[in-house]
Motif scaffolding. Structure first.
Motif, short mmCIF file in Angstrom:
data_model
loop_
_atom_site.label_atom_id
_atom_site.label_comp_id
_atom_site.label_asym_id
_atom_site.label_seq_id
_atom_site.Cartn_x
_atom_site.Cartn_y
_atom_site.Cartn_z
N ILE A 139 23.29 9.15 5.88
CA ILE A 139 22.90 9.25 4.75
C ILE A 139 21.19 9.33 4.45
O ILE A 139 20.53 8.37 4.86
N ILE A 140 20.81 10.42 3.86
CA ILE A 140 19.39 10.68 3.79
C ILE A 140 18.82 9.56 2.68
O ILE A 140 19.47 9.08 1.63
N GLY A 141 17.67 8.98 3.17
CA GLY A 141 17.16 7.86 2.27
C GLY A 141 15.82 8.18 1.53
O GLY A 141 15.59 7.40 0.23
N ALA A 167 13.54 22.49 7.46
CA ALA A 167 12.36 23.07 7.75
C ALA A 167 11.76 23.80 6.34
O ALA A 167 10.67 24.09 6.22
N GLY A 168 12.66 24.45 5.68
CA GLY A 168 12.42 25.10 4.20
C GLY A 168 13.39 24.58 3.07
O GLY A 168 13.13 25.12 2.20
N MET A 169 14.05 23.50 3.27
CA MET A 169 15.00 23.06 2.40
C MET A 169 14.63 21.47 2.13
O MET A 169 14.46 20.65 3.03
N THR A 170 14.38 21.20 0.85
CA THR A 170 14.06 19.76 0.61
C THR A 170 15.37 18.94 0.71
O THR A 170 16.43 19.22 0.03
N LEU A 171 15.52 17.70 1.55
CA LEU A 171 16.40 16.81 1.75
C LEU A 171 16.16 15.67 0.68
O LEU A 171 14.87 15.33 0.41
N GLU A 172 17.02 15.14 0.07
CA GLU A 172 17.01 14.22 -0.96
C GLU A 172 17.67 12.76 -0.72
O GLU A 172 18.82 12.83 -0.14
N PRO A 173 17.31 11.97 -1.44
CA PRO A 173 18.18 10.47 -1.23
C PRO A 173 19.59 10.82 -1.73
O PRO A 173 19.71 11.09 -2.82
N GLY A 174 20.46 10.10 -0.89
CA GLY A 174 21.72 10.44 -1.02
C GLY A 174 22.59 11.59 -0.66
O GLY A 174 23.70 11.83 -0.46
N ASP A 175 21.65 12.62 -0.01
CA ASP A 175 22.06 13.68 0.73
C ASP A 175 23.08 13.03 2.05
O ASP A 175 22.45 12.14 2.64
N ILE A 176 24.17 14.03 2.18
CA ILE A 176 24.99 13.47 3.33
C ILE A 176 25.12 14.61 4.40
O ILE A 176 25.37 15.81 4.05
N ILE A 177 24.91 14.24 5.62
CA ILE A 177 25.02 15.00 6.66
C ILE A 177 26.17 14.66 7.60
O ILE A 177 25.81 13.70 8.43
N SER A 225 23.29 1.68 -11.25
CA SER A 225 24.92 1.72 -11.40
C SER A 225 25.31 2.38 -10.29
O SER A 225 26.42 2.47 -10.02
N SER A 226 24.64 3.25 -9.65
CA SER A 226 25.26 4.24 -8.57
C SER A 226 24.50 3.86 -7.39
O SER A 226 23.42 3.65 -7.28
N MET A 227 25.52 4.43 -6.26
CA MET A 227 24.73 4.11 -4.97
C MET A 227 23.66 5.09 -4.64
O MET A 227 22.56 4.97 -4.17
N GLN A 228 23.68 6.34 -5.14
CA GLN A 228 22.61 7.49 -5.03
C GLN A 228 21.09 6.90 -5.88
O GLN A 228 20.16 6.90 -5.04
N GLU A 229 21.25 6.04 -7.00
CA GLU A 229 19.99 5.60 -7.54
C GLU A 229 19.52 4.60 -6.74
O GLU A 229 18.42 4.47 -6.87
N CYS A 230 20.55 3.70 -6.27
CA CYS A 230 20.00 2.52 -5.45
C CYS A 230 19.30 3.06 -4.12
O CYS A 230 18.26 2.43 -3.94
#
Length: 302
Positions: A154-156, A252-262, A42-47
């Motif tokens: 948008i990180i995938g 480098a030392g931080m996890t990026l996740e799906p839906g993260d925005i830069i 139902s959400s873009m992040q989950e997609c």
């Protein structure tokens, strides 16, 4: 593919915009028509978190809609839905790169302000609004509201210690972001967070363009207009730190996740950079246009 989050009949849905940007295929209602059930999140992040499986599912649905002759009835005119921010409520703060164009660093200070290392700050999730929404003027707390048109990544997929040469593989797509800033608060508090995190100061959209449609994100024209006047005009080839490097350093030392925005930084031409400054006023209309993506439009509250 261009993906949107929309409000339709009081329901929030993820959709696919057609190539001429006039209609939208609402994924779950279309899937219900095809298979009798709603199988998309139902959400873009989950997609986005589904990765390539999501793209494959959407392609299959699109192929069915076209081949079955249902496309005409399933694609809804864009004017009949309300476009929301593609990710209306991010799971975490928006990552923002500061002074990523040399000319902007100079207009905010001098050549000495051109950074040797990536500058990063964040904006709160509560800042996010969609295209055509109103930016609050916040006249009770600031007299120096400013605009900053930016390309947003948008990180995938999840990753840490991502190598520069692999960084683009971790991207889902791209959108437009306006990093609206209260300059006086930014100066007063020294840190950027309060001046960058007033409610409604992160307009985003109108959609996410999948990475397959943009071969080189480090070579896109970007332009910002206020009331029709061009204020910012540049190209992402002028980044000090290209997108691959930004992703590598952040992860480098931080996890990026799906839906993260830069947000990748703004070019020269912000209101504070003019003499005298050209800050935003009630009823000002802002348009940020980026090549291969589209135009993000918003207005300042009366």
């Amino acid at each position: 593919m261009k993906f949107v989050t929309v409000k339709n009949n009081h329901e929030t849905l993820v959709g696919l915009v057609n190539p001429d940007e006039t209609k939208v295929l609402l994924l779950n209602p279309a899937e219900e028509e095809r298979a009798g059930k709603r199988s998309f999140p139902s959400s873009m992040q989950e997609c986005i978190a589904l990765g390539e499986n999501f793209i494959d599912q959407v392609q299959g649905l699109l192929d069915w809609a076209i081949s079955s002759g249902h496309a005409e009835s399933l694609f809804v005119p864009l004017e009949e839905v309300t476009l929301l921010a593609p990710i209306p409520r991010p799971n975490k703060n928006i990552f923002c790169v500061g002074k990523n164009y040399a000319e902007h660093a100079i207009e905010m200070g001098s050549e000495a302000d051109i950074p040797e290392h990536i500058m990063v700050f964040t904006k709160a999730p509560t800042t996010v609004i969609g295209p055509n929404e109103t930016v609050l003027n916040h006249q009770n707390v600031t007299g120096q509201l400013d605009y900053e048109g930016e390309l947003a990544v948008i990180i995938g997929k999840k990753g840490r210690a991502i190598k520069k040469e692999e960084a683009l593989d971790y991207i889902f797509g791209y959108t437009i972001l306006n990093d609206v800033t209260a300059r006086d608060l930014q100066t007063r508090h020294k840190q950027f967070f309060i001046g960058k995190s007033l409610d409604s100061t992160c307009p985003m959209g109108p959609w996410i363009v999948h990475k397959s449609l943009i071969e080189n994100p480090n070579q896109l024209n970007i332009e910002t207009k206020v009331n029709g006047e061009v204020r910012q005009s540049s190209n992402t080839k002028n980044f000090i730190f290209p997108i691959e490097e930004v992703i590598s350093v952040l992860s480098a030392g931080m996890t990026l996740e799906p839906g993260d925005i830069i947000a990748t930084g703004t070019p020269a031409g912000v209101g504070k950079g003019f003499k005298p400054p050209k800050f935003l006023f009630p009823c000002d209309q802002i348009e940020v246009k980026i090549e291969k993506i589209g135009t993000l439009k918003n207005i300042i509250q009366e």
